[in-house]
Design an enzyme around this catalytic site. Structure first.
Site, PDB file in Angstrom:
ATOM      1  N   CYS A 252      -7.143 -18.839 -30.276  1.00 46.24           N
ATOM      2  CA  CYS A 252      -6.877 -18.874 -31.717  1.00 46.24           C
ATOM      3  C   CYS A 252      -5.161 -19.441 -31.893  1.00 46.24           C
ATOM      4  O   CYS A 252      -4.462 -18.460 -32.313  1.00 46.24           O
ATOM      5  CB  CYS A 252      -7.043 -17.685 -32.857  1.00 46.24           C
ATOM      6  SG  CYS A 252      -8.707 -17.122 -32.605  1.00 46.24           S
ATOM      7  N   ALA A 253      -5.067 -20.761 -31.689  1.00 48.42           N
ATOM      8  CA  ALA A 253      -4.000 -21.002 -31.378  1.00 48.42           C
ATOM      9  C   ALA A 253      -2.719 -21.415 -32.187  1.00 48.42           C
ATOM     10  O   ALA A 253      -1.651 -21.579 -32.088  1.00 48.42           O
ATOM     11  CB  ALA A 253      -3.897 -22.072 -30.180  1.00 48.42           C
ATOM     12  N   ALA A 254      -3.303 -21.808 -33.489  1.00 52.15           N
ATOM     13  CA  ALA A 254      -2.314 -22.354 -34.492  1.00 52.15           C
ATOM     14  C   ALA A 254      -1.075 -21.180 -34.934  1.00 52.15           C
ATOM     15  O   ALA A 254      -1.503 -20.100 -34.992  1.00 52.15           O
ATOM     16  CB  ALA A 254      -3.158 -22.791 -35.767  1.00 52.15           C
ATOM     17  N   PRO A 255       0.049 -21.803 -35.106  1.00 48.98           N
ATOM     18  CA  PRO A 255       0.523 -22.889 -35.181  1.00 48.98           C
ATOM     19  C   PRO A 255       0.726 -23.660 -33.727  1.00 48.98           C
ATOM     20  O   PRO A 255       1.431 -24.597 -33.474  1.00 48.98           O
ATOM     21  CB  PRO A 255       1.830 -22.825 -36.122  1.00 48.98           C
ATOM     22  CG  PRO A 255       2.260 -21.530 -35.983  1.00 48.98           C
ATOM     23  CD  PRO A 255       1.000 -20.747 -35.687  1.00 48.98           C
ATOM     24  N   GLY A 256       0.977 -22.619 -32.668  1.00 48.48           N
ATOM     25  CA  GLY A 256       0.976 -23.082 -31.423  1.00 48.48           C
ATOM     26  C   GLY A 256       2.309 -22.543 -30.716  1.00 48.48           C
ATOM     27  O   GLY A 256       3.016 -22.707 -29.626  1.00 48.48           O
ATOM     28  N   GLY A 257       2.957 -21.413 -31.644  1.00 50.52           N
ATOM     29  CA  GLY A 257       4.168 -20.602 -30.794  1.00 50.52           C
ATOM     30  C   GLY A 257       3.852 -20.031 -29.683  1.00 50.52           C
ATOM     31  O   GLY A 257       4.591 -20.006 -28.604  1.00 50.52           O
ATOM     32  N   ASP A 334      -5.194 -13.807 -29.895  1.00 47.95           N
ATOM     33  CA  ASP A 334      -4.434 -13.478 -31.204  1.00 47.95           C
ATOM     34  C   ASP A 334      -5.341 -13.692 -32.233  1.00 47.95           C
ATOM     35  O   ASP A 334      -5.156 -14.660 -32.860  1.00 47.95           O
ATOM     36  CB  ASP A 334      -3.169 -14.309 -30.959  1.00 47.95           C
ATOM     37  CG  ASP A 334      -2.056 -13.876 -32.079  1.00 47.95           C
ATOM     38  OD1 ASP A 334      -1.841 -12.708 -32.218  1.00 47.95           O
ATOM     39  OD2 ASP A 334      -1.711 -14.832 -33.044  1.00 47.95           O
ATOM     40  N   CYS A 384      -1.419  -9.092 -36.062  1.00 48.88           N
ATOM     41  CA  CYS A 384      -0.130  -8.751 -36.927  1.00 48.88           C
ATOM     42  C   CYS A 384      -0.405  -8.028 -38.045  1.00 48.88           C
ATOM     43  O   CYS A 384      -0.119  -8.318 -39.217  1.00 48.88           O
ATOM     44  CB  CYS A 384       0.642 -10.226 -37.337  1.00 48.88           C
ATOM     45  SG  CYS A 384      -0.526 -11.490 -38.275  1.00 48.88           S
TER      46      CYS A 384
END
Length: 472
Positions: A252-257, A334, A384
């Site tokens: 679940c990669a967005a926004p890529g941090g 994540d 989070c």
């Protein structure tokens, strides 16, 4: 009117049923037995208070795969000095740039605040999302403005307030509802430009010059060298422990941090597959990868729940999803979550049904992750949020459902252990990492702002949770 040295903002506003739900988490029977009712209640009140205030340090992840930390720090110092010299309002911040003793790719800047700022006659109201960004050092951009006086012109000095309950109508000339003061700024646009009839307008609307919480603006600052990221999110990448040449999945990669951090820790050697089901967010991941010069990242628009191929003999022609089982060395999940650990956040208007909707989705994603992970591989699960249901209870469920998984120690371990209240032993909780800002929260201090800054860096964070598994 002047504000100084007080618990500046009211505690986070939640729907009554959501607040009661969180209260039951933080005063669960096991926790009360361990701490006592009075201490458990105090922790809960501290949580509600700290969530509406910003952390005391800004965390910047440095591109140490391309440059040394010292070189990046030098260029940042030069930029901040120039930012101060070019400010015609004399309110820029000169803050020390600190290194984190346990994170070799992190720079920290103390946030100055709360500061003594007087409220002006003319006011502008912004939405909650914009308000949170202002508290982290951003200026006000046009899409975030909800209300402005009918005579507001470029060059006017205005006080900026955040709409706490989301009740201000865009285009209003004044707003009498619940709002909180964020600081003062100078308009870069007229009211007529901001609320243009032709449609939404973009661009800088108000340059903040006297923010209640002052932090440098990092918009467009050294974009290939620095990435603005919460400290626990940086910890996740290190806990995953990526190595050059591995094949790694960020589900679940967005926004890529976290995706770009994983790739950087690998030295841009190997493959990092990033999945995200919303096309615009996939484009953002690719943009961040390009900016940070990381070409080992392969981003795909795909629902990670369905990322396992049902045909064991067939791989995707593009090298993308779906994938065969046991095809990744390490996986980061994540997970989508209720986000109740995010700071600063003045109000969350979600229903209890919405807050409780995430665990089933998280379990579907987790099941896919276990199937995709190689034997001997590492799976890191993070959120989070601050609930037991999305954190420790998910770990207990995973250990019971997948006997092939074992909890592993985390390095570095900067947070607290897992919270009491789920079906986990003390030893198992020791292996978990939960960032709990409420433990260090004592309201706003009027003492030396540099006191214990590095300790605060690891404790005064967003609420966050990390679990690390190995598949045997």
């Amino acid at each position: 009117m002047s504000l100084m040295n007080m618990n500046v903002f009211p505690r986070i506003a939640l729907r009554p049923e959501v607040q009661e739900y969180l209260h039951s988490v933080y005063t669960n029977k096991q926790l009360v037995t361990e701490l006592g009712q009075e201490e458990a209640e105090r922790m809960f009140e501290s949580l509600l208070s700290c969530l509406s205030h910003p952390p005391s340090l800004t965390c910047l992840r440095a591109s140490t795969h391309m440059y040394s930390l010292q070189d990046i720090q030098y260029r940042l110092e030069q930029h901040l000095t120039q930012q101060q010299l070019s400010s015609c309002y004399g309110d820029s911040v000169t803050a020390p740039i600190l290194h984190h003793p346990l994170l070799p790719d992190v720079l920290l800047l103390p946030v100055s605040g709360p500061r003594d700022v007087s409220v002006l006659h003319s006011e502008v109201v912004v939405d909650a999302h914009c308000g949170s960004a202002v508290l982290r050092g951003a200026h006000v951009f046009a899409p975030g403005v909800l209300s402005a006086s009918k005579c507001m012109k470029a060059g006017d000095a205005v006080s900026v307030f955040s709409d706490v309950e989301g009740k201000c109508t865009r285009g209003a000339k004044e707003f009498q509802g619940k709002k909180v003061f964020l600081g003062n700024g100078v308009c870069a646009m007229d009211r007529a430009e901001i609320f243009c009839a032709e449609g939404p307008i973009r661009g800088l609307a108000i340059r903040m010059v006297e923010a209640l919480y002052q932090s440098p603006s990092f918009d467009g600052v050294l974009p290939s060298e620095l990435f603005l990221q919460n400290l626990p999110s940086v910890v996740v990448g290190h806990v995953l422990g990526p190595r050059p040449g591995e094949r790694i999945l960020d589900m679940c990669a967005a926004p890529g941090g976290k995706t770009t951090h994983i790739a950087a820790l690998m030295g841009n050697q190997g493959v990092v597959v990033a999945l995200e089901k919303i096309k615009s967010k996939v484009e953002k991941i690719s943009q961040n990868a390009q900016t940070l010069q990381l070409d080992c990242i392969k981003a795909y628009c795909y629902n990670s729940i369905h990322a396992v191929s049902s045909d064991l003999t067939q791989e995707s022609d593009t090298g993308g999803p779906p994938f065969q089982e046991e095809s990744f060395d390490r996986i980061l999940l994540d997970a989508p979550c209720s986000g109740l650990g995010q700071r600063p956040n003045m109000a969350i208007n979600w229903s209890l049904k919405e807050v409780c909707s995430y665990p089933p989705l998280q379990r579907k994603l987790f099941t896919t992750a276990v199937r995709l992970l190689k034997k001997g591989g590492v799976l890191v699960y993070s959120t989070c949020t601050v609930t037991l249901a999305e954190n420790e209870e998910q770990v207990a469920w995973a250990l019971k459902t997948f006997p092939c998984l074992t909890l592993e120690p985390q390095e570095p371990h900067l947070g607290s252990e897992g919270m009491i209240g789920a079906a986990l032993s003390r030893d198992q909780r020791h292996l978990l990492q939960r960032f709990r800002p409420e433990l260090a929260w004592g309201g706003v201090s009027s003492g030396d702002p540099s006191e214990n800054l590095l300790l605060k860096a690891s404790t005064d964070t967003i609420g966050f949770f990390i679990a690390k598994f190995i598949k045997r």
